[in-house]
Write a protein that holds these residues in place. Sequence first.
Motif, PDB file in Angstrom:
ATOM      1  N   GLY A 132       0.776  -1.232   0.000  1.00  0.00           N
ATOM      2  CA  GLY A 132       0.000   0.000   0.000  1.00  0.00           C
ATOM      3  C   GLY A 132       0.810   1.285   0.000  1.00  0.00           C
ATOM      4  O   GLY A 132       0.234   2.366   0.137  1.00  0.00           O
ATOM      5  N   ARG A 133       2.138   1.192  -0.160  1.00  0.00           N
ATOM      6  CA  ARG A 133       2.988   2.390  -0.179  1.00  0.00           C
ATOM      7  C   ARG A 133       3.920   2.371  -1.375  1.00  0.00           C
ATOM      8  O   ARG A 133       4.365   1.313  -1.798  1.00  0.00           O
ATOM      9  CB  ARG A 133       3.874   2.427   1.066  1.00  0.00           C
ATOM     10  N   GLU A 134       4.223   3.556  -1.894  1.00  0.00           N
ATOM     11  CA  GLU A 134       5.234   3.664  -2.948  1.00  0.00           C
ATOM     12  C   GLU A 134       6.600   3.753  -2.296  1.00  0.00           C
ATOM     13  O   GLU A 134       6.829   4.584  -1.423  1.00  0.00           O
ATOM     14  CB  GLU A 134       4.995   4.899  -3.816  1.00  0.00           C
ATOM     15  N   VAL A 135       7.493   2.869  -2.737  1.00  0.00           N
ATOM     16  CA  VAL A 135       8.839   2.802  -2.188  1.00  0.00           C
ATOM     17  C   VAL A 135       9.826   2.813  -3.354  1.00  0.00           C
ATOM     18  O   VAL A 135       9.586   2.161  -4.375  1.00  0.00           O
ATOM     19  CB  VAL A 135       9.033   1.512  -1.347  1.00  0.00           C
ATOM     20  N   ALA A 136      10.947   3.512  -3.203  1.00  0.00           N
ATOM     21  CA  ALA A 136      11.977   3.574  -4.233  1.00  0.00           C
ATOM     22  C   ALA A 136      12.895   2.359  -4.114  1.00  0.00           C
ATOM     23  O   ALA A 136      13.291   1.973  -3.008  1.00  0.00           O
ATOM     24  CB  ALA A 136      12.787   4.858  -4.090  1.00  0.00           C
ATOM     25  N   PHE A 137      13.204   1.760  -5.270  1.00  0.00           N
ATOM     26  CA  PHE A 137      14.070   0.582  -5.298  1.00  0.00           C
ATOM     27  C   PHE A 137      15.126   0.715  -6.387  1.00  0.00           C
ATOM     28  O   PHE A 137      14.905   1.334  -7.424  1.00  0.00           O
ATOM     29  CB  PHE A 137      13.260  -0.687  -5.612  1.00  0.00           C
ATOM     30  N   PHE A 138      16.263   0.057  -6.149  1.00  0.00           N
ATOM     31  CA  PHE A 138      17.263  -0.166  -7.182  1.00  0.00           C
ATOM     32  C   PHE A 138      16.848  -1.417  -7.952  1.00  0.00           C
ATOM     33  O   PHE A 138      16.233  -2.326  -7.385  1.00  0.00           O
ATOM     34  CB  PHE A 138      18.651  -0.421  -6.567  1.00  0.00           C
ATOM     35  N   GLU A 139      17.199  -1.491  -9.222  1.00  0.00           N
ATOM     36  CA  GLU A 139      16.853  -2.649 -10.031  1.00  0.00           C
ATOM     37  C   GLU A 139      17.388  -3.948  -9.424  1.00  0.00           C
ATOM     38  O   GLU A 139      16.711  -4.980  -9.428  1.00  0.00           O
ATOM     39  CB  GLU A 139      17.409  -2.469 -11.447  1.00  0.00           C
ATOM     40  N   ARG A 140      18.586  -3.910  -8.869  1.00  0.00           N
ATOM     41  CA  ARG A 140      19.211  -5.116  -8.312  1.00  0.00           C
ATOM     42  C   ARG A 140      18.481  -5.649  -7.075  1.00  0.00           C
ATOM     43  O   ARG A 140      18.734  -6.763  -6.637  1.00  0.00           O
ATOM     44  CB  ARG A 140      20.677  -4.857  -7.988  1.00  0.00           C
ATOM     45  N   GLU A 141      17.560  -4.870  -6.524  1.00  0.00           N
ATOM     46  CA  GLU A 141      16.800  -5.298  -5.346  1.00  0.00           C
ATOM     47  C   GLU A 141      15.494  -6.011  -5.704  1.00  0.00           C
ATOM     48  O   GLU A 141      14.779  -6.462  -4.809  1.00  0.00           O
ATOM     49  CB  GLU A 141      16.460  -4.081  -4.470  1.00  0.00           C
ATOM     50  N   LEU A 142      15.231  -6.128  -7.008  1.00  0.00           N
ATOM     51  CA  LEU A 142      13.954  -6.677  -7.483  1.00  0.00           C
ATOM     52  C   LEU A 142      14.159  -7.848  -8.426  1.00  0.00           C
ATOM     53  O   LEU A 142      15.156  -7.895  -9.160  1.00  0.00           O
ATOM     54  CB  LEU A 142      13.143  -5.586  -8.201  1.00  0.00           C
ATOM     55  N   ALA A 143      13.219  -8.772  -8.419  1.00  0.00           N
ATOM     56  CA  ALA A 143      13.207  -9.889  -9.369  1.00  0.00           C
ATOM     57  C   ALA A 143      11.801  -9.977  -9.947  1.00  0.00           C
ATOM     58  O   ALA A 143      10.835  -9.580  -9.306  1.00  0.00           O
ATOM     59  CB  ALA A 143      13.569 -11.194  -8.652  1.00  0.00           C
ATOM     60  N   PRO A 144      11.679 -10.531 -11.150  1.00  0.00           N
ATOM     61  CA  PRO A 144      10.340 -10.698 -11.728  1.00  0.00           C
ATOM     62  C   PRO A 144       9.505 -11.645 -10.862  1.00  0.00           C
ATOM     63  O   PRO A 144      10.028 -12.637 -10.342  1.00  0.00           O
ATOM     64  CB  PRO A 144      10.593 -11.310 -13.094  1.00  0.00           C
ATOM     65  N   TYR A 145       8.234 -11.356 -10.730  1.00  0.00           N
ATOM     66  CA  TYR A 145       7.321 -12.244 -10.011  1.00  0.00           C
ATOM     67  C   TYR A 145       7.013 -13.424 -10.924  1.00  0.00           C
ATOM     68  O   TYR A 145       6.670 -13.248 -12.089  1.00  0.00           O
ATOM     69  CB  TYR A 145       6.046 -11.518  -9.633  1.00  0.00           C
ATOM     70  N   ARG A 146       7.151 -14.609 -10.393  1.00  0.00           N
ATOM     71  CA  ARG A 146       6.832 -15.828 -11.142  1.00  0.00           C
ATOM     72  C   ARG A 146       5.710 -16.562 -10.419  1.00  0.00           C
ATOM     73  O   ARG A 146       5.839 -16.873  -9.243  1.00  0.00           O
ATOM     74  CB  ARG A 146       8.060 -16.761 -11.231  1.00  0.00           C
ATOM     75  N   LEU A 147       4.643 -16.823 -11.129  1.00  0.00           N
ATOM     76  CA  LEU A 147       3.519 -17.561 -10.572  1.00  0.00           C
ATOM     77  C   LEU A 147       3.953 -18.995 -10.294  1.00  0.00           C
ATOM     78  O   LEU A 147       4.496 -19.666 -11.160  1.00  0.00           O
ATOM     79  CB  LEU A 147       2.343 -17.537 -11.545  1.00  0.00           C
ATOM     80  N   LYS A 148       3.752 -19.456  -9.075  1.00  0.00           N
ATOM     81  CA  LYS A 148       4.139 -20.828  -8.707  1.00  0.00           C
ATOM     82  C   LYS A 148       3.066 -21.784  -9.173  1.00  0.00           C
ATOM     83  O   LYS A 148       1.882 -21.549  -9.001  1.00  0.00           O
ATOM     84  CB  LYS A 148       4.332 -20.921  -7.196  1.00  0.00           C
ATOM     85  N   LYS A 149       3.509 -22.882  -9.757  1.00  0.00           N
ATOM     86  CA  LYS A 149       2.566 -23.895 -10.254  1.00  0.00           C
ATOM     87  C   LYS A 149       2.474 -25.053  -9.305  1.00  0.00           C
ATOM     88  O   LYS A 149       3.305 -25.365  -8.553  1.00  0.00           O
ATOM     89  CB  LYS A 149       3.023 -24.392 -11.623  1.00  0.00           C
TER      90      LYS A 149
END
Length: 76
Positions: free
Chosen positions: A59-76
């Motif tokens: 519920g909040r906007e937060v600033a991130f570096f690209e290296r701190e994020l990964a694509p979300y992958r739906l678990k099967k």
Amino acid sequence: MNQKKMKFSPGDLVVTMFALELSFDEFKIPEGTIGLIVSFMDEHIHNISGYEYNVLVKGREVAFFERELAPYRLKK
């Protein structure tokens, strides 16, 4: 910032790679929290801070570096 090919685009779901605590108000984001890329960081702010993305997390906007994020992958 426009010279660099960005890994994520607004609307992408991402996962945080590290736990993060915003100390000014004790807001905690555990590792693996899902967020939504809202926008690229304003170029002026990016040049000062290096942050690349505004991400809506818990519920909040937060600033991130690209290296701190990964694509979300739906678990099967």
